[in-house]
Scaffold this motif. Structure first.
Motif, PDB file in Angstrom:
ATOM      1  N   ILE A 119       1.037  -1.318   0.058  1.00  0.00           N
ATOM      2  CA  ILE A 119       0.175   0.088   0.116  1.00  0.00           C
ATOM      3  C   ILE A 119       0.921   1.259   0.215  1.00  0.00           C
ATOM      4  O   ILE A 119       2.002   1.169   0.873  1.00  0.00           O
ATOM      5  CB  ILE A 119      -0.867   0.004   1.183  1.00  0.00           C
ATOM      6  N   VAL A 120       0.534   2.270  -0.532  1.00  0.00           N
ATOM      7  CA  VAL A 120       1.270   3.625  -0.579  1.00  0.00           C
ATOM      8  C   VAL A 120       0.454   4.559  -0.573  1.00  0.00           C
ATOM      9  O   VAL A 120      -0.764   4.548  -0.969  1.00  0.00           O
ATOM     10  CB  VAL A 120       2.145   3.772  -1.912  1.00  0.00           C
ATOM     11  N   GLU A 121       0.752   5.794   0.261  1.00  0.00           N
ATOM     12  CA  GLU A 121      -0.148   6.811   0.432  1.00  0.00           C
ATOM     13  C   GLU A 121       0.145   7.698  -0.796  1.00  0.00           C
ATOM     14  O   GLU A 121       1.033   8.301  -1.031  1.00  0.00           O
ATOM     15  CB  GLU A 121       0.220   7.464   1.783  1.00  0.00           C
ATOM     16  N   GLU A 124      -4.245  13.395   0.683  1.00  0.00           N
ATOM     17  CA  GLU A 124      -5.181  13.434   1.615  1.00  0.00           C
ATOM     18  C   GLU A 124      -6.273  14.151   0.940  1.00  0.00           C
ATOM     19  O   GLU A 124      -6.071  14.821   0.055  1.00  0.00           O
ATOM     20  CB  GLU A 124      -4.577  14.404   2.667  1.00  0.00           C
ATOM     21  N   HIS A 130      -8.487  13.319   5.133  1.00  0.00           N
ATOM     22  CA  HIS A 130      -8.338  11.810   5.335  1.00  0.00           C
ATOM     23  C   HIS A 130      -7.021  11.343   4.264  1.00  0.00           C
ATOM     24  O   HIS A 130      -6.955  11.765   3.419  1.00  0.00           O
ATOM     25  CB  HIS A 130      -9.561  11.015   4.753  1.00  0.00           C
ATOM     26  N   LYS A 131      -6.272  10.341   5.063  1.00  0.00           N
ATOM     27  CA  LYS A 131      -5.140   9.895   4.175  1.00  0.00           C
ATOM     28  C   LYS A 131      -5.683   8.959   2.863  1.00  0.00           C
ATOM     29  O   LYS A 131      -6.542   8.262   3.326  1.00  0.00           O
ATOM     30  CB  LYS A 131      -4.218   8.931   5.154  1.00  0.00           C
ATOM     31  N   VAL A 132      -5.250   9.158   1.709  1.00  0.00           N
ATOM     32  CA  VAL A 132      -5.642   8.172   0.812  1.00  0.00           C
ATOM     33  C   VAL A 132      -4.598   7.222   0.489  1.00  0.00           C
ATOM     34  O   VAL A 132      -3.562   7.527  -0.176  1.00  0.00           O
ATOM     35  CB  VAL A 132      -6.021   8.886  -0.777  1.00  0.00           C
ATOM     36  N   ARG A 133      -4.746   6.030   0.729  1.00  0.00           N
ATOM     37  CA  ARG A 133      -3.833   5.026   0.527  1.00  0.00           C
ATOM     38  C   ARG A 133      -4.466   3.791  -0.485  1.00  0.00           C
ATOM     39  O   ARG A 133      -5.530   3.494  -0.220  1.00  0.00           O
ATOM     40  CB  ARG A 133      -3.369   4.305   1.811  1.00  0.00           C
ATOM     41  N   LYS A 136       0.080  -0.531  -4.210  1.00  0.00           N
ATOM     42  CA  LYS A 136       1.190  -0.023  -4.940  1.00  0.00           C
ATOM     43  C   LYS A 136       1.412  -0.360  -6.169  1.00  0.00           C
ATOM     44  O   LYS A 136       1.766   0.547  -6.813  1.00  0.00           O
ATOM     45  CB  LYS A 136       2.301  -0.721  -3.747  1.00  0.00           C
ATOM     46  N   CYS A 166      -8.183  -0.002  -1.922  1.00  0.00           N
ATOM     47  CA  CYS A 166      -7.643   0.827  -0.716  1.00  0.00           C
ATOM     48  C   CYS A 166      -7.134  -0.085   0.454  1.00  0.00           C
ATOM     49  O   CYS A 166      -7.525  -1.548   0.491  1.00  0.00           O
ATOM     50  CB  CYS A 166      -8.738   1.980  -0.074  1.00  0.00           C
ATOM     51  N   ASP A 167      -6.725   0.520   1.735  1.00  0.00           N
ATOM     52  CA  ASP A 167      -6.537  -0.318   2.870  1.00  0.00           C
ATOM     53  C   ASP A 167      -7.693  -0.132   3.755  1.00  0.00           C
ATOM     54  O   ASP A 167      -8.631   0.093   3.588  1.00  0.00           O
ATOM     55  CB  ASP A 167      -5.179   0.257   3.185  1.00  0.00           C
TER      56      ASP A 167
END
Length: 167
Positions: A119-121, A124, A130-133, A136, A166-167
């Protein structure tokens, strides 16, 4: 009710060559590029469709086009997010024996929403921060194709990447 599509493969090829608001798929393919294809999981359709699954037909046409244009770094990821993982036999029924035998399990696999290394960020959200992950492999690809089924107005579409990978 809608009339059935007479020739599904021809309809898929037409859609790939005449997408909405972007270049035809063949114009986006380049030798040596990194391509990821995300695929809806078995939560759609209910009940399961008669073989071949529409996703299999789409994948066969996309992969044929990729071969014609020299694209061979291809991964297919089942966009399950936190749904249960699809089993090998379920994946084979969805994508067909030929694709399954060639790609599974190294280049055809379930997304792992709980693997921090996968997973990569990417940023936001503007309003709430909110973080968007996301997955990868999908983020690092030159092109991401999403093969999904739209059976009702609220499912599928562009949000599928953010939901399924997503995560």
């Amino acid at each position: 009710p809608m009339e059935p599509i007479g020739n599904l493969r021809a309809a898929v090829r037409y859609a790939l060559n005449h997408p909405h608001h972007c270049d035809p798929l063949f114009a986006q393919l380049k030798p040596g590029m990194k391509l990821t294809i995300a695929i809806d999981d078995i939560s759609m359709p209910l009940p399961p469709m008669v073989a071949p699954d529409v996703r299999q037909v789409v994948l066969e046409e996309v992969l044929k086009m990729c071969a014609d244009y020299g694209v061979d770094d291809i991964h297919m990821i089942i966009a399950i997010c936190l749904h249960r993982r699809m089993t090998g036999p379920e994946i084979k029924a969805m994508v067909g024996r030929k694709i399954y035998d060639e790609y599974y399990p190294d280049r055809l696999y379930n997304h792992d929403a709980e693997d921090p290394d996968g997973i990569v960020e990417i940023g936001e959200t503007a309003k709430h921060g909110h973080k968007v992950r996301l997955n990868k492999r999908a983020v690092e690809s030159d092109l991401l194709i999403y093969v999904n089924l739209n059976l009702v107005p609220m499912n599928g579409g562009h949000k599928s990447v953010a939901v399924g990978l997503c995560d």
